[in-house]
Design an enzyme around this catalytic site. Sequence first.
Site, mmCIF file in Angstrom:
data_model
loop_
_atom_site.group_PDB
_atom_site.id
_atom_site.type_symbol
_atom_site.label_atom_id
_atom_site.label_comp_id
_atom_site.label_asym_id
_atom_site.label_seq_id
_atom_site.Cartn_x
_atom_site.Cartn_y
_atom_site.Cartn_z
ATOM 1 N N HIS A 14 0.867 -1.194 0.000
ATOM 2 C CA HIS A 14 0.000 0.000 0.000
ATOM 3 C C HIS A 14 0.895 1.233 0.000
ATOM 4 C CE1 HIS A 14 -3.724 2.276 1.611
ATOM 5 N NE2 HIS A 14 -2.797 3.175 1.329
ATOM 6 N N HIS A 16 1.524 5.391 -1.683
ATOM 7 C CA HIS A 16 1.124 6.574 -2.457
ATOM 8 C C HIS A 16 2.365 7.168 -3.111
ATOM 9 C CE1 HIS A 16 -2.950 6.801 -0.705
ATOM 10 N NE2 HIS A 16 -2.356 6.246 0.339
ATOM 11 N N LYS A 100 -9.347 -0.424 -5.752
ATOM 12 C CA LYS A 100 -9.370 0.223 -4.439
ATOM 13 C C LYS A 100 -10.736 0.829 -4.136
ATOM 14 C CE LYS A 100 -7.932 2.396 -0.741
ATOM 15 N NZ LYS A 100 -6.711 2.603 0.017
ATOM 16 N N HIS A 137 -10.334 0.853 2.010
ATOM 17 C CA HIS A 137 -10.115 1.836 3.083
ATOM 18 C C HIS A 137 -11.302 1.667 4.025
ATOM 19 C CE1 HIS A 137 -8.587 5.728 4.766
ATOM 20 N NE2 HIS A 137 -9.754 5.611 5.353
ATOM 21 N N HIS A 175 -4.366 -0.870 6.045
ATOM 22 C CA HIS A 175 -3.960 -0.092 7.227
ATOM 23 C C HIS A 175 -4.886 -0.320 8.424
ATOM 24 C CE1 HIS A 175 -6.837 2.549 5.306
ATOM 25 N NE2 HIS A 175 -5.978 3.081 4.482
ATOM 26 N N ASP A 248 1.511 2.595 3.536
ATOM 27 C CA ASP A 248 0.667 3.788 3.381
ATOM 28 C C ASP A 248 1.528 5.045 3.433
ATOM 29 O OD1 ASP A 248 -1.589 5.237 2.891
ATOM 30 O OD2 ASP A 248 -2.465 5.031 4.883
HETATM 31 O O1 DOR Z 1 -3.140 9.241 5.889
HETATM 32 C C1 DOR Z 1 -3.555 8.970 4.770
HETATM 33 N N1 DOR Z 1 -3.072 9.568 3.661
HETATM 34 N N2 DOR Z 1 -4.537 8.085 4.650
HETATM 35 C C2 DOR Z 1 -5.139 7.852 3.487
HETATM 36 O O2 DOR Z 1 -6.037 7.073 3.459
HETATM 37 C C3 DOR Z 1 -4.765 8.623 2.277
HETATM 38 C C4 DOR Z 1 -3.406 9.108 2.367
HETATM 39 C C5 DOR Z 1 -3.087 10.157 1.315
HETATM 40 O O3 DOR Z 1 -3.376 9.935 0.134
HETATM 41 O O4 DOR Z 1 -2.525 11.203 1.673
HETATM 42 ZN ZN ZN Z 2 -3.324 5.100 1.747
#
Ligand code: DOR
Ligand code: ZN
Length: 346
Positions: A14, A16, A100, A137, A175, A248
């Site tokens: 997971h 970003h 997702k 999520h 998460h 995450d």
């Molecule tokens: O803390 C987080 N940041 N939780 C999420 O679900 C999304 C992520 C983000 O894209 O910044």
């Molecule tokens: Zn995330």
Amino acid sequence: MPKSLTITRPDDWHLHLRDGVMLQGILPESARDFGRAIIMPNLVPPVVTMADATAYRSRIIKALPKNSDFQPLMTLYLTETTDPDDMAAAHASGLITAVKLYPAGATTNSDSGVKDIKNVMPVLEHMAKIGLPLCVHGEVTDPNVDIFDREAVFIERVLAPLRQNLPELRVIMEHVTTSDGVDYIGETEKNLAGTITTHHLIINRNHLLVGGIKPHYYCLPIAKRESHRMALVKAATSGDKRFFLGTDSAPHSDPNKESACGCAGVFSATNTMACLAHVFEDTGALDKLEGFTSLHGPAYYNLPVNTDKITLTRHDTPVSFPEKIETGAGPVTVFDPGFPLHWSVG
Ligand code: DOR
Ligand code: ZN
């Protein structure tokens, strides 16, 4: 106490990576230690179609450091108007590894997410049929539900009924932050796994709120009380194959974090393996680290494990990591575990 530990190269289930100059700046941080990562689709606009995912994947590959073998495992962002044929084609071509589900409004860039799970049942049924996993999520967005209860209520109101209706759907509860989540996954024999982040193994809500608000510890799901953190550590270090790493790691520039309305997200790509080695060593479970970071994830996703290895080295004096990563989109603060780190990769 071992001075070094060699394990199969880990994956991040997971992650970003964002886009543009932010992607450029932070991608090397994940590509350094990890073989593969499940790439979150919550861009602006989101990665909804096969064409979106194809284009995003190319931008990631282009941004990779020279000679990197890092593989982005793409996902599609589920909307109430997702075209099941397009999704199935993206799966059949090998482009996407999962889809997702963001409840609309649950987190960063989730406005195009799902308002009512009933509206996506036909797509989910199709996914169950073709064996395409759903990353979830797991938080309700009902304004009457306290932010600290949103995960437990999601399990009760959404996830348990969904899995009862559609037991063949392969689900990843992402998460996990509560003992409720750990227990729910622990009770399940089939088609459910959970990812756990680095930061939720280390911080509780006191770290976020006591002695002044710490915006770099603000993330979603929000860190819970200590008993929940302990349940997460127990699950991660247990060797239970249903739990594996999903960092995450979610970069936002410092001005966007250090703000009157700061963004949710902890950026941990840079020092995740050092933090995890510390947690597992502290728990007397270093022998379980490889399962959590490198073996359980591929097993659940039916993918081969990475063929190469990494070596973690334990140093007598603390190892220093950069406090911030400078990107074209501004500085991004690296997760501070709050204790000295003695492990490094390599
Ligand atoms: O803390 C987080 N940041 N939780 C999420 O679900 C999304 C992520 C983000 O894209 O910044
Ligand atoms: Zn995330």
